[in-house]
Design a protein around this motif. Structure first.
Motif: not given
Ligand code: EPZ
Length: 436
Positions: A23, A94-95, A118, A120, A124, A162-164, A190, A329, A372-373
């Motif tokens: 997904k 959100r994605a 989600c 969660l 941001n 952060f490795a977002s 990832e 995370v 979902l998880r």
């Molecule tokens: C992706 O979300 C996944 N979703 C999530 O899967 C997954 O949990 C996550 O990566 C971590 O692996 C999709 O790929 C659609 P992040 P994403 O940006 O991109 C903070 C699932 O169950 N952050 O790595 O939103 C954020 O608040 C979903 O399939 C900022 O602060 O994850 C969070 O605490 C759930 N500012 C952390 O980083 C930003 O600009 C992780 O976010 C971006 C993120």
């Protein structure tokens, strides 16, 4: 109709199951297709609600979308795509924020409703926006929208605090046709990002450092449509691996690379699960003996995946000893604990730590999916609970798992998707205490 998962515990899972396409890759591959005029085809796309939502976004932006029966999506992208997405679409997913980069790259502007998806904790998008600003975009946003404009995106060095995952993907999608070189430092690693980079390179992009913490992108003038098959879903695989372990079963999962969930498999092995096989033969999970507690901390890849955290909490509740699971995370991802406690689990929360004492007998209960998880993990808890568990609000699970009940049934589980009123002990189930 109060749709629900009705789960009756006791069966152990056996057999072989093909894992669906990921997904969290497929959603971004659809956004990538918008970067090139013409027909892009994406194979191995999972039949899940989030994909439906993302394809609606692509349609709204002007793409003609086709889907055949075996998971192949066709996107015919026009020379001019739209630059705005309607709130009701973006709030579903959100994605969908990941179309921001491509739209600004192709047409110099994009206006999106603030993302939903989600719940969660605080999710941001500040890193997405800061990175686009570094590339020359003018970013403005209000209470419910974000807008980015740029006559031209220019390559820049962008360091992510952060490795977002999402920020890495959005910036990668913006950088592939920006002028000059972009370096994304502390990029997420990832496997879904490697999958996206592979497809972009097939479209003519120039990306180095895939899989490393630094992506180097040299912008090109235009990209061409392509064909790509989605990588296997490591999180779906991990979810079924936990189901096999919990039920003392013997399950083989095909279509996924075990290296993509190596740390999760190492933790299952530490808990007493027999892990064997490879990408070609399939990943085999057996749990002949009692499970042992182990400590886990979620981290960006290759660390332990946060998307398997609720599932591992269920497993640790059935493992002997005291385990600590630390969520690094997301700041709001322990919603499952109140429901597991209501089923009899012994779990205490201390900040971002969950202390789990096991094994504890779980009893069937009426619980509620909130994401979902967590929802999928509650179904797994039902597999080992005494009696019947009713998991309400199953639509959360449909976002990321195709036919979850049917696929568990194919392995021998007693799970059905039906009206909660059909529960064998309707009303007799103690409702979960919905804690914080
Ligand atoms: C992706 O979300 C996944 N979703 C999530 O899967 C997954 O949990 C996550 O990566 C971590 O692996 C999709 O790929 C659609 P992040 P994403 O940006 O991109 C903070 C699932 O169950 N952050 O790595 O939103 C954020 O608040 C979903 O399939 C900022 O602060 O994850 C969070 O605490 C759930 N500012 C952390 O980083 C930003 O600009 C992780 O976010 C971006 C993120």
């Amino acid at each position: 109709m109060a749709d629900a998962f009705l789960v009756r515990g006791g069966a152990s899972l056996h057999g072989s199951l093909p894992v669906n396409g990921a997904k969290n890759s497929a959603l971004k591959l659809i956004a990538a297709a918008l970067l090139a005029e013409g027909r892009t085809t994406i194979a191995n796309v999972p039949a899940i609600a989030d994909i439906d939502a993302m394809l609606d976004v692509a349609r709204h932006l002007g793409a003609e979308v086709g889907r055949d029966g075996d998971g192949t999506v066709t996107l015919d992208v026009p020379g001019e795509v739209g630059t705005a997405t309607p709130p009701e679409l973006v709030r579903r997913l959100r994605a969908s924020i990941v179309v921001l980069g491509p739209l600004v790259a192709r047409h110099g502007r994009a206006r999106l409703a603030m993302p939903g998806g989600c719940n969660l904790g605080s999710r941001n998008i500040d890193l997405h926006l800061a990175g686009l600003s570094r590339m020359g975009a003018e970013v403005t946003y209000g209470p419910d929208y974000v807008e980015a404009r740029a006559d031209e995106l220019v390559g820049a060095a962008i360091e992510l605090p952060f490795a977002s995952v999402g920020a890495t993907e959005n910036l990668l999608l913006a950088a592939v046709t920006a002028r000059g070189r972009t370096r994304i430092i502390n990029a997420a690693r990832e496997p879904e990002i490697a999958d996206l980079a592979t497809m972009l390179c097939r479209m003519g992009a120039r990306i180095e450092g895939v899989g490393s913490p630094e992506l180097v992108v040299d912008g090109v003038d235009r990209l061409a449509p392509t064909h790509h098959a989605v990588v296997g879903d490591r999180i779906e695989a991990g979810t079924f691996a936990v189901a096999a372990a919990l039920t003392g079963g013997d399950v083989t999962l095909t279509g996924v690379d075990p290296e993509h969930l190596r740390l999760a498999l190492d933790k299952l092995a530490a808990a007493g699960v027999d892990v064997s096989g490879d990408a070609a033969a399939g990943l085999r999970l057996r749990a002949p003996g009692p499970l042992r507690g182990t400590d886990i901390a979620t981290l960006p890849y290759p660390g332990f995946p946060t998307d398997l955290q609720p599932q591992l909490l269920v497993l640790l509740s059935q493992a002997r000893g005291t385990s600590m699971l630390t969520e690094n995370v997301f700041d709001g991802r322990f919603s499952i604990v109140a429901h597991l406690r209501a089923m009899g689990a012994d779990i205490d929360l201390e900040g971002h730590h969950a202390i789990v004492r096991g094994p504890t007998a779980l009893r069937g209960c009426e619980v509620i999916a909130t994401d979902l998880r967590q929802g999928a993990a509650l179904v797994l808890a039902g597999l080992v609970a005494d009696g019947e568990t009713v998991v309400a609000d199953p639509h959360h699970v449909d976002r990321g798992y195709a036919d979850f009940a049917g696929r568990l049934r194919a392995l021998g589980a007693d799970v059905e998707r039906a009206d909660a009123a059909r529960a064998r002990t309707p009303g007799g189930l103690p409702r979960a205490v919905l804690g914080p």
